[in-house]
Design a protein around this motif. Sequence first.
Motif, PDB file in Angstrom:
ATOM      1  N   ILE A  58      56.505  33.225 -12.368  1.00  0.00           N
ATOM      2  CA  ILE A  58      55.792  33.676 -13.613  1.00  0.00           C
ATOM      3  C   ILE A  58      54.961  34.648 -13.249  1.00  0.00           C
ATOM      4  CG2 ILE A  58      54.003  32.775 -15.411  1.00  0.00           C
ATOM      5  CD1 ILE A  58      56.916  32.021 -16.173  1.00  0.00           C
ATOM      6  N   VAL A  59      54.270  34.675 -12.404  1.00  0.00           N
ATOM      7  CA  VAL A  59      53.317  35.652 -11.773  1.00  0.00           C
ATOM      8  C   VAL A  59      54.060  37.107 -11.767  1.00  0.00           C
ATOM      9  CG1 VAL A  59      52.132  36.668  -9.918  1.00  0.00           C
ATOM     10  CG2 VAL A  59      51.468  34.282 -10.685  1.00  0.00           C
ATOM     11  N   TYR A  60      55.398  36.932 -11.040  1.00  0.00           N
ATOM     12  CA  TYR A  60      56.225  38.106 -10.775  1.00  0.00           C
ATOM     13  C   TYR A  60      56.825  38.818 -12.249  1.00  0.00           C
ATOM     14  CZ  TYR A  60      60.679  40.428 -10.402  1.00  0.00           C
ATOM     15  OH  TYR A  60      61.576  41.514 -10.486  1.00  0.00           O
ATOM     16  N   VAL A  61      57.095  37.866 -13.083  1.00  0.00           N
ATOM     17  CA  VAL A  61      57.667  38.281 -14.420  1.00  0.00           C
ATOM     18  C   VAL A  61      56.537  39.033 -15.045  1.00  0.00           C
ATOM     19  CG1 VAL A  61      58.260  37.804 -16.880  1.00  0.00           C
ATOM     20  CG2 VAL A  61      59.497  36.526 -14.682  1.00  0.00           C
ATOM     21  N   PHE A  62      55.233  38.578 -15.007  1.00  0.00           N
ATOM     22  CA  PHE A  62      54.122  39.204 -15.792  1.00  0.00           C
ATOM     23  C   PHE A  62      53.478  40.370 -14.997  1.00  0.00           C
ATOM     24  CE2 PHE A  62      54.824  35.561 -18.374  1.00  0.00           C
ATOM     25  CZ  PHE A  62      54.845  36.071 -19.488  1.00  0.00           C
ATOM     26  N   THR A  63      53.701  40.449 -13.685  1.00  0.00           N
ATOM     27  CA  THR A  63      52.963  41.147 -12.996  1.00  0.00           C
ATOM     28  C   THR A  63      53.717  42.172 -12.115  1.00  0.00           C
ATOM     29  OG1 THR A  63      52.481  40.175 -10.911  1.00  0.00           O
ATOM     30  CG2 THR A  63      50.924  39.838 -12.682  1.00  0.00           C
ATOM     31  N   GLY A  64      54.823  41.975 -11.777  1.00  0.00           N
ATOM     32  CA  GLY A  64      55.764  42.574 -10.710  1.00  0.00           C
ATOM     33  C   GLY A  64      55.619  42.169  -9.398  1.00  0.00           C
ATOM     34  N   PHE A  65      54.340  41.454  -9.013  1.00  0.00           N
ATOM     35  CA  PHE A  65      54.215  41.175  -7.691  1.00  0.00           C
ATOM     36  C   PHE A  65      55.134  40.084  -7.174  1.00  0.00           C
ATOM     37  CE2 PHE A  65      52.136  38.156  -4.773  1.00  0.00           C
ATOM     38  CZ  PHE A  65      51.436  39.151  -3.769  1.00  0.00           C
ATOM     39  N   PRO A  66      55.757  40.160  -6.085  1.00  0.00           N
ATOM     40  CA  PRO A  66      55.548  41.062  -4.830  1.00  0.00           C
ATOM     41  C   PRO A  66      56.459  42.243  -5.137  1.00  0.00           C
ATOM     42  CG  PRO A  66      56.643  39.118  -3.973  1.00  0.00           C
ATOM     43  CD  PRO A  66      56.340  39.123  -5.477  1.00  0.00           C
ATOM     44  N   ALA A  67      55.871  43.489  -5.252  1.00  0.00           N
ATOM     45  CA  ALA A  67      56.884  44.556  -5.584  1.00  0.00           C
ATOM     46  C   ALA A  67      57.704  44.957  -4.414  1.00  0.00           C
ATOM     47  CB  ALA A  67      56.131  45.782  -5.955  1.00  0.00           C
ATOM     48  N   PHE A  68      57.248  44.753  -2.992  1.00  0.00           N
ATOM     49  CA  PHE A  68      58.014  45.178  -1.761  1.00  0.00           C
ATOM     50  C   PHE A  68      59.334  44.290  -1.750  1.00  0.00           C
ATOM     51  CE2 PHE A  68      55.441  41.537  -0.234  1.00  0.00           C
ATOM     52  CZ  PHE A  68      56.245  40.606   0.326  1.00  0.00           C
ATOM     53  N   ALA A  69      59.517  43.287  -2.437  1.00  0.00           N
ATOM     54  CA  ALA A  69      60.571  42.473  -2.441  1.00  0.00           C
ATOM     55  C   ALA A  69      61.474  42.487  -3.389  1.00  0.00           C
ATOM     56  CB  ALA A  69      60.288  40.957  -2.196  1.00  0.00           C
ATOM     57  N   GLU A  70      61.536  43.548  -4.277  1.00  0.00           N
ATOM     58  CA  GLU A  70      62.477  43.818  -5.160  1.00  0.00           C
ATOM     59  C   GLU A  70      63.788  44.304  -4.718  1.00  0.00           C
ATOM     60  OE1 GLU A  70      61.000  42.948  -7.890  1.00  0.00           O
ATOM     61  OE2 GLU A  70      61.809  44.489  -9.395  1.00  0.00           O
ATOM     62  N   ARG A  71      64.979  43.951  -5.463  1.00  0.00           N
ATOM     63  CA  ARG A  71      66.059  44.032  -5.306  1.00  0.00           C
ATOM     64  C   ARG A  71      67.229  44.380  -6.212  1.00  0.00           C
ATOM     65  NH1 ARG A  71      69.829  39.982  -6.856  1.00  0.00           N
ATOM     66  NH2 ARG A  71      68.797  38.152  -7.420  1.00  0.00           N
TER      67      ARG A  71
END
Length: 194
Positions: A58-71
Amino acid sequence: MTPTVAKIFFVCCVVGWWLIRFPHERKVRKNAIKTDQRDRTEILLLGISLTGLGIIPIVYVFTGFPAFAERAFVPVGAWFGIATGLFSLWLFWRTHKELGRNWSVSLEVRDKHELITGGVYRYVRHPMYSAFFLWAVAQFLLLPNWAAGLSGVVGFGTLYLFRVGREEKLMLDAFGEQYRTYMERTARIVPWVH
Ligand code: SAH
């Protein structure tokens, strides 16, 4: 199919999950508890699982954190994620309905506890845990981020590994031979895979 659609679907699933569980939690409160094994280990495991399946994604969906782990986002994967998520919610709903007043979030045996062996419990003895694993798979397929995608499998996997043996022991203590024969004819979480 876009990452945004996949993320919105994931959030809808979280809401659906709560809509299934919340009324149930209120209902079972009336059914007194006989054996309570909610110790510190259990509380820690519940926290780890909630973090992996709920808080991190949920934190990822709303903030994009952690961006370094994007795939990279894989649209076909996300379609499978939607199918898996819907099936997981269906199974989750069935297990709540079938366990009824015998359900608890932790390891507990209730007064007038009834052993459920029908419905989806005919095929596996932990179908609610199957539903959580399917959820974790959907989370991975829907969220294009290594950390937020895999935290569900890691979080719920930890709870499952440390809990399932204790739960079966608790059920054996409470139901004896009845649970032993039930164990013999069912798999844990994948039908026919003993
Ligand atoms: N492991 C099951 C249930 C999870 S809820 C599943 O995955 O579907 C956890 C509680 O359910 C435990 O405290 C235990 O008391 C109860 N329970 C587990 N299996 C049960 C069964 N077959 N019938 C009735 N209660 C059960």
